[in-house]
Design an enzyme around this catalytic site. Structure first.
Site, PDB file in Angstrom:
ATOM      1  N   GLY A 120     -27.103 -13.749 -16.870  1.00  0.00           N
ATOM      2  CA  GLY A 120     -27.356 -12.615 -17.767  1.00  0.00           C
ATOM      3  C   GLY A 120     -26.835 -12.845 -19.181  1.00  0.00           C
ATOM      4  O   GLY A 120     -27.545 -12.666 -20.166  1.00  0.00           O
TER       5      GLY A 120
ATOM      6  N   LYS B 219     -18.757  -0.445  -9.796  1.00  0.00           N
ATOM      7  CA  LYS B 219     -20.150  -0.022  -9.541  1.00  0.00           C
ATOM      8  C   LYS B 219     -20.256   0.601  -8.152  1.00  0.00           C
ATOM      9  O   LYS B 219     -20.886   1.641  -7.967  1.00  0.00           O
ATOM     10  CB  LYS B 219     -21.083  -1.238  -9.579  1.00  0.00           C
ATOM     11  CG  LYS B 219     -21.430  -1.757 -10.933  1.00  0.00           C
ATOM     12  CD  LYS B 219     -22.656  -2.662 -10.782  1.00  0.00           C
ATOM     13  CE  LYS B 219     -22.631  -3.830 -11.710  1.00  0.00           C
ATOM     14  NZ  LYS B 219     -23.654  -4.823 -11.444  1.00  0.00           N
TER      15      LYS B 219
HETATM   16  C1  G6Q Z   1     -24.126 -11.008 -17.394  1.00  0.00           C
HETATM   17  C2  G6Q Z   1     -23.953 -10.018 -16.366  1.00  0.00           C
HETATM   18  C3  G6Q Z   1     -24.322  -8.613 -16.730  1.00  0.00           C
HETATM   19  C4  G6Q Z   1     -25.810  -8.299 -16.618  1.00  0.00           C
HETATM   20  C5  G6Q Z   1     -25.987  -6.794 -16.635  1.00  0.00           C
HETATM   21  C6  G6Q Z   1     -27.430  -6.387 -16.573  1.00  0.00           C
HETATM   22  O1  G6Q Z   1     -23.913 -12.178 -17.273  1.00  0.00           O
HETATM   23  O2  G6Q Z   1     -24.555 -10.449 -15.218  1.00  0.00           O
HETATM   24  O3  G6Q Z   1     -23.899  -8.234 -18.006  1.00  0.00           O
HETATM   25  O4  G6Q Z   1     -26.521  -8.920 -17.645  1.00  0.00           O
HETATM   26  O5  G6Q Z   1     -25.275  -6.230 -15.581  1.00  0.00           O
HETATM   27  O6  G6Q Z   1     -28.025  -6.866 -15.423  1.00  0.00           O
HETATM   28  P1  G6Q Z   1     -29.587  -6.824 -15.242  1.00  0.00           P
HETATM   29  O7  G6Q Z   1     -30.196  -7.666 -16.294  1.00  0.00           O
HETATM   30  O8  G6Q Z   1     -29.850  -7.341 -13.865  1.00  0.00           O
HETATM   31  O9  G6Q Z   1     -29.994  -5.384 -15.409  1.00  0.00           O
END
Ligand code: G6Q
Length: 551
Positions: free
Chosen positions: A266, A511
């Protein structure tokens, strides 16, 4: 062998004692070549690290630490698609997203290079249609506003980049970012928009993120209240995700879906289709310049010897202060207003990657890992928290970042900005001795006890380390280099600390608990399911909030 028992670590510990009394002032006074010896330049991007508490031996020992940690081998493993994200069983290949067209790679039967090119081609066509006005909304008008709905890695990168590159926007569309589940974020954003000319991009790797889906459903409701006909959703909603099933379930036509892959983390995803909002705002060619800049830094990272490798040297200096000086935070000060979101972006990149307490064997570490990253643009930050950097008892290394050319030449603004940037690193390094402070006070006409009383308050200890990063100008190519530089810095530190920089289990517990609490907020009667504090907070909220059902 544990890290602290390794020969390189022990040598650094002994060396730390040797240099305890060195002041950088004296190091500069004794070595006319210090800037040349402790700076690196690659294609106009300069890292000056001479204002650090290091000498030739420090750098030699730090590089030895990197060698003993196997940085080069880990780097090659990452680039070759090995599953270096071992807790999630994933490869880490964001570098593949910015490879040139000739790049070919296969991974578990997937044609990585070709897949990347295909999605880029799809993004290009989409951008051209939207920007060129060929893509029409339900009323026949072209798109004027893009709303990117995403959070974390699906928000911070694109938001930071679009802010940083505002002068390069083609001007045909505005871009907005909605991330927070606080309804105020989306409601404030939608307030000024027209459904007929708005395109929503739902950016979510998993397409299961509570905040993003909540905002996406609100956007859909807002849109349908105006457009009425469900079939119009297809012209106004696109998705960026790895999860086609969930995208279809939400009601977005998978024709309007831009995919990416589980080997893109992400926080490393702005180079993938998560960058669609960037490409729409700047134009696809600018997006490819951003990728080219990142690729240029990848090449430098892969080919420069460790001693002359900018991300490696930055990483090693961070380790030096974190582990041998007890510096638990690191400031990032961009002297460029367009980079105002860079510290926030780097907070995620660094702290989510290296905020880990367990090493790759599952043992709790007995040394510091990722520091707290924080910062604000200069010169604003000088009038806010620099007091603490100069005279506070904590020891906080900092990066100063400055483009040589401004995007907005206006009078002497840029000279004043640069003068402040250079002056601050000089002041942090030199400090001001008691003798200097005293003679300044006397020169200003002060005498006797008043001088003695004020002098300690006027002393700056100095010897406070900074890196200065200069580059030609804030354009897509240079921004790409800058961001990739920090990505690789974080990677190298993770290798040295023997942690997995690519997972983020630490965000899960909160979460999970929120999912339990949410229905309680809408239920009748008081809860006693938690500790006394949480029960009282939940019950107070239930009695006094105006939020509705809480479901
Ligand atoms: C980044 C993390 C986290 C992720 C968000 C959004 O490395 O994994 O910040 O980008 O939780 O996740 P989604 O893109 O799956 O909605």
């Amino acid at each position: 062998m544990t890290l602290q028992k390794s020969p390189a670590w022990k040598a650094l510990q002994a060396h730390r004692k040797e240099i305890e009394t060195f002041h950088m002032r004296e190091l500069f006074a004794g070595d006319g070549e210090r800037f040349r010896r402790f700076s690196i330049e690659t294609d106009g991007l300069l890292l000056d690290y001479s204002k650090n508490r290091v000498d030739g031996r420090t750098m030699h020992l730090l590089v030895e630490l990197a060698r003993q940690a196997g940085v080069e081998a880990y780097r090659d493993d990452m680039l070759a698609g090995k599953k270096v994200n071992f807790t999630e069983g994933r490869a880490v290949l964001h570098t593949a997203l910015r490879q040139p067209e000739s790049f070919r790679m296969e991974l578990d039967g997937q044609r990585v290079g070709c897949d990347v090119r295909e999605v880029l081609a799809q993004m290009k066509v989409f951008c051209e249609k939207v920007i060129g006005g060929e893509w029409k909304g339900y009323s026949g008008e072209p798109v004027r506003d893009i709303v990117n709905i995403g959070i974390g890695g699906s928000d911070l990168g694109p938001y930071m980049v679009t802010e940083a590159l505002r002068p390069f926007a083609h001007g045909g569309v505005n871009v907005h970012f909605v991330s927070n589940v606080d309804g105020s974020h989306i409601m404030e954003t939608l307030r000024g928009l027209k459904a007929e000319t708005t395109m929503f991009i739902i950016a979510s790797k998993t397409f299961t993120t509570q905040e993003t889906l909540t905002n996406a459903h609100t956007a859909r409701r807002w849109f349908l209240e105006r457009a009425v006909d469900e079939s119009f959703v297809a012209r106004h909603f696109a998705a960026v995700s790895t999860n086609a099933e969930k995208v279809a379930e939400f009601g977005i036509d998978t024709e309007n879906m831009f995919c990416f892959w589980d080997w893109v983390g992400g926080r490393y995803s702005l180079w993938s289709s998560i960058g669609l909002s960037i490409a729409l705002y700047l134009g696809f060619d600018r997006f490819t310049e951003l990728l080219a800049g990142a690729h240029a830094m990848d090449e430098h990272f892969c080919s420069a010897p460790l001693e002359e490798n900018i991300p490696v040297v930055l990483a090693l200096l961070g380790v030096w202060y974190n582990n041998f000086f007890g510096a638990s935070s690191h400031a990032v000060i961009p002297y460029d207003q367009y980079l105002h979101r860079l510290p926030a972006y780097l907070q995620q990149l660094d702290m989510e990657s290296n905020g880990k307490r367990v090493d790759c064997d599952g043992n709790a570490v007995d040394y510091a890992t990722g520091p707290v990253i924080w910062g604000e643009p200069g010169t604003n930050s000088q009038h806010a928290f620099f007091q603490l950097l100069h005279q506070g008892p904590s020891f906080i290394p900092a990066d100063f970042i400055l483009p040589l050319k401004t995007q907005n030449p206006a009078g002497r603004h840029h000279d004043i900005l640069a003068a402040n940037c250079f002056a601050q690193t000089e002041a942090l390094m030199c400090g001001k001795t008691a003798e200097e402070a005293e003679s300044e006070l006397r020169a200003a006409g002060m005498e006797g006890e008043r001088v003695a009383a004020l002098t300690p308050h006027k002393v700056f200890p100095g010897n406070r380390p900074t890196n200065t990063i200069l580059f030609p100008e804030m354009d897509p190519f240079n921004l790409g280099r800058l961001v990739a530089m920090y990505e690789h810095k974080v990677f190298v530190q993770g290798v040295i600390w023997r942690i997995n920089s690519f997972d983020q289990w630490g965000v899960e517990l909160g979460k999970q608990l929120a999912k339990t609490i949410l229905p309680e907020l809408g239920a009748g009667g008081d809860t006693d399911a938690h500790d006394a504090s949480t029960n009282a907070l939940v019950n107070r909220f239930r009695r006094h909030s105006n939020s509705g059902s809480g479901s």
